[in-house]
Design an enzyme around this catalytic site. Structure first.
Site, PDB file in Angstrom:
ATOM      1  N   LYS A 202      64.393  58.646  14.501  1.00 34.49           N
ATOM      2  CA  LYS A 202      64.247  57.889  15.669  1.00 34.49           C
ATOM      3  C   LYS A 202      65.734  58.595  16.178  1.00 34.49           C
ATOM      4  CE  LYS A 202      65.620  54.695  19.803  1.00 34.49           C
ATOM      5  NZ  LYS A 202      65.558  53.908  19.655  1.00 34.49           N
ATOM      6  N   LYS A 204      67.423  60.068  19.874  1.00 37.18           N
ATOM      7  CA  LYS A 204      68.411  59.542  20.939  1.00 37.18           C
ATOM      8  C   LYS A 204      67.959  60.683  21.633  1.00 37.18           C
ATOM      9  CE  LYS A 204      69.699  55.899  22.614  1.00 37.18           C
ATOM     10  NZ  LYS A 204      68.625  54.718  23.548  1.00 37.18           N
ATOM     11  N   GLU A 257      60.139  56.149  23.344  1.00 33.95           N
ATOM     12  CA  GLU A 257      60.534  55.001  24.113  1.00 33.95           C
ATOM     13  C   GLU A 257      60.993  55.186  25.934  1.00 33.95           C
ATOM     14  OE1 GLU A 257      64.284  51.862  22.518  1.00 33.95           O
ATOM     15  OE2 GLU A 257      63.083  53.340  21.011  1.00 33.95           O
ATOM     16  N   ASP A 321      65.380  42.670  20.446  1.00 36.83           N
ATOM     17  CA  ASP A 321      66.612  42.638  19.783  1.00 36.83           C
ATOM     18  C   ASP A 321      67.193  41.303  19.604  1.00 36.83           C
ATOM     19  OD1 ASP A 321      69.569  42.787  19.768  1.00 36.83           O
ATOM     20  OD2 ASP A 321      69.768  45.402  20.341  1.00 36.83           O
ATOM     21  N   HIS A 348      65.204  47.483  18.477  1.00 37.18           N
ATOM     22  CA  HIS A 348      66.314  47.784  19.462  1.00 37.18           C
ATOM     23  C   HIS A 348      68.001  47.873  18.428  1.00 37.18           C
ATOM     24  CE1 HIS A 348      69.401  47.506  21.685  1.00 37.18           C
ATOM     25  NE2 HIS A 348      69.028  48.661  22.753  1.00 37.18           N
ATOM     26  N   ASN A 350      72.015  47.670  18.595  1.00 32.96           N
ATOM     27  CA  ASN A 350      72.990  48.971  19.249  1.00 32.96           C
ATOM     28  C   ASN A 350      73.974  49.135  18.290  1.00 32.96           C
ATOM     29  OD1 ASN A 350      74.840  49.741  21.364  1.00 32.96           O
ATOM     30  ND2 ASN A 350      73.528  48.747  22.859  1.00 32.96           N
TER      31      ASN A 350
END
Length: 452
Positions: A202, A204, A257, A321, A348, A350
């Site tokens: 993935k 960002k 996404e 999340d 998800h 963080n």
């Protein structure tokens, strides 16, 4: 007499320890990660002396809520979570924490009073489940109904990044180097694969113009043919740009996404993709290039937001999340709703430590309809509060069968990271990627969206 009845599961103490954890200079549409990120470590202690662990965001707005919510937990049993959640609405939230704030970019993901409460409750719930599991000699996944897989797959989380934080900013230097172009992104992916065995990737996005990020994804597809790829610009694009990127990358993306901000805009993108797919099918093209699914962790973040998103078919994959959904049980509820409506589900991530990774792995192991590798920032974190870091093997984390979460707190490391928080002048106690970017670029503002 049952095992739980023979033990005193009453909570006698809740310890809250805010910490600052080193974070690399990872770039996103809002700016760059600060050199240190705040996290909150929660310890729930029972009358029998058993301690359960939890973890969540450590910004001031969470700490302000954690204290009164923790006070309410004292006197409850660790298996009496429904009552705690019901009482949580009585805890007031400072209006200054929510009024006038817009969740631009989805980087924090939590702005309403209910979301703030749930983010704290998630850590208390995990800590209670950890304590309960230790008391009963059962792993957390057993308390959630049992695992359906022995290992949980995670995706390599690729970022555009600087080689180091700006000069004069204190932080541990990492060995990853810079990644500011397609070649740098591919090299980062290779190192992730060599170190951890990841097989999906993935990126960002929302950092550079879409054409540059399209080139980076194309370079990944060439370097890792057939591997699942995702792109997440955090709502930085317009509907038109989103459709353009989806058309360009529809043959290689597993999903796109949050290309644009909000359910109405996402629904517009989804509708446009459907029209393009039908048109391609009518022309004999099969519609594959335009059929990329849309995923979100921004426009579906509460149960109240599900109805509009699902009825408008704005998203095809929801990235849960457990932090801002309110814990592991709510994550299971969300997965069941997604299964009912034929919507995919994954997770998800963080910036987080090993307690959260363990919690994610336990609940992910219990979700039958988890068909996408989960996100995790954890490989980027060089520091932790555990005696032993959870390990990635072939891109997966084994599901622990030890009592509770299966992790142990390193009190010396916890004290060290807490001392860093105590010594901070307040500059880093609230994450602000735009402020971190202004250290390098004083003229940087909080970007308006869509950026492109």
């Amino acid at each position: 007499m049952t095992a739980s009845a023979s033990r005193d599961l009453t909570v006698t103490e809740v310890r809250l320890t805010p910490v600052l954890v080193a974070d690399p200079p990872l770039l996103n549409t809002q700016g760059v990660h600060q050199p240190y990120t705040p996290r909150l470590i929660v310890e729930v202690v029972t009358a029998d002396g058993i301690t359960g662990l939890g973890e969540t965001y450590g910004d001031t707005k969470y700490l302000d809520l954690a204290r009164p919510l923790a006070d309410r937990l004292v006197g409850h049993r660790v298996d009496d979570l429904n009552r705690l959640f019901a009482e949580a609405d009585e805890v007031a939230v400072d209006a200054a924490r929510v009024s006038g704030q817009v969740d631009v970019g989805g980087l924090r993901g939590v702005q309403t009073a209910d979301k703030l409460r749930l983010s704290v409750l998630s850590a208390l719930e995990v800590a209670c489940l950890d304590a309960l599991g230790k008391s009963l000699g059962l792993p957390v996944h057993a308390l959630l109904g049992g695992k359906v897989r022995d290992a949980v797959e995670y995706s390599a989380y690729l970022f555009y990044k600087w080689a180091e934080h700006p000069e004069g900013v204190t932080a541990e230097k990492d060995d990853w180097g810079a990644a500011l172009d397609p070649a740098g992104v591919v090299e980062q992916a290779r190192r992730f694969t060599e170190r951890y065995g990841f097989t999906s990737f993935k990126l960002k996005g929302g950092v550079f113009p879409p054409e540059e990020e399209i080139a980076a994804v194309r370079a990944l597809a060439a370097a890792f043919p057939g591997h699942p790829l995702r792109l997440d610009p955090n709502g930085a694009w317009s509907v038109e740009t989103s459709l353009k990127v989806a058309k360009e990358l529809g043959d290689v993306l597993e999903y796109l996404e949050d290309p644009t901000l909000g359910t109405p805009a996402m629904a517009e993108v989804a509708a446009g993709l459907k029209r393009a797919a039908r048109s391609a099918s009518d022309k004999g093209g099969g519609g594959r290039r335009a059929g990329v699914p849309l995923a979100t962790n921004m426009c579906v973040t509460t149960f109240a937001e599900i109805k509009e998103a699902f009825t408008r078919d704005a998203v095809q994959v929801v990235l849960s999340d457990h932090h801002y959904w309110g814990g592991l049980r709510n994550t299971q509820h969300l997965a069941a709703i997604c299964r009912t409506f034929g919507v995919g589900v994954s997770m998800h991530s963080n910036t987080h430590l090993g307690i959260s990774l363990a919690a994610m792995t336990h609940v992910a192991s219990t979700v039958p309809n988890l068909h996408h590798a989960c996100d995790s920032h954890y490989p980027w974190q060089s520091e932790d509060v555990l005696t032993e870091r959870p390990a990635f093997e072939d891109g997966t984390v084994r599901v622990s069968d030890a009592p509770g979460l299966g992790v142990e707190l390193d009190r010396d490391r916890l004290a060290f990271l807490h001392r860093r928080w105590l010594d901070d002048d307040g500059t880093l106690r609230d994450r602000d990627d735009a402020a971190a970017m202004r250290v390098a670029d004083p003229g940087w503002g909080r970007p308006a969206v869509p950026r492109w």
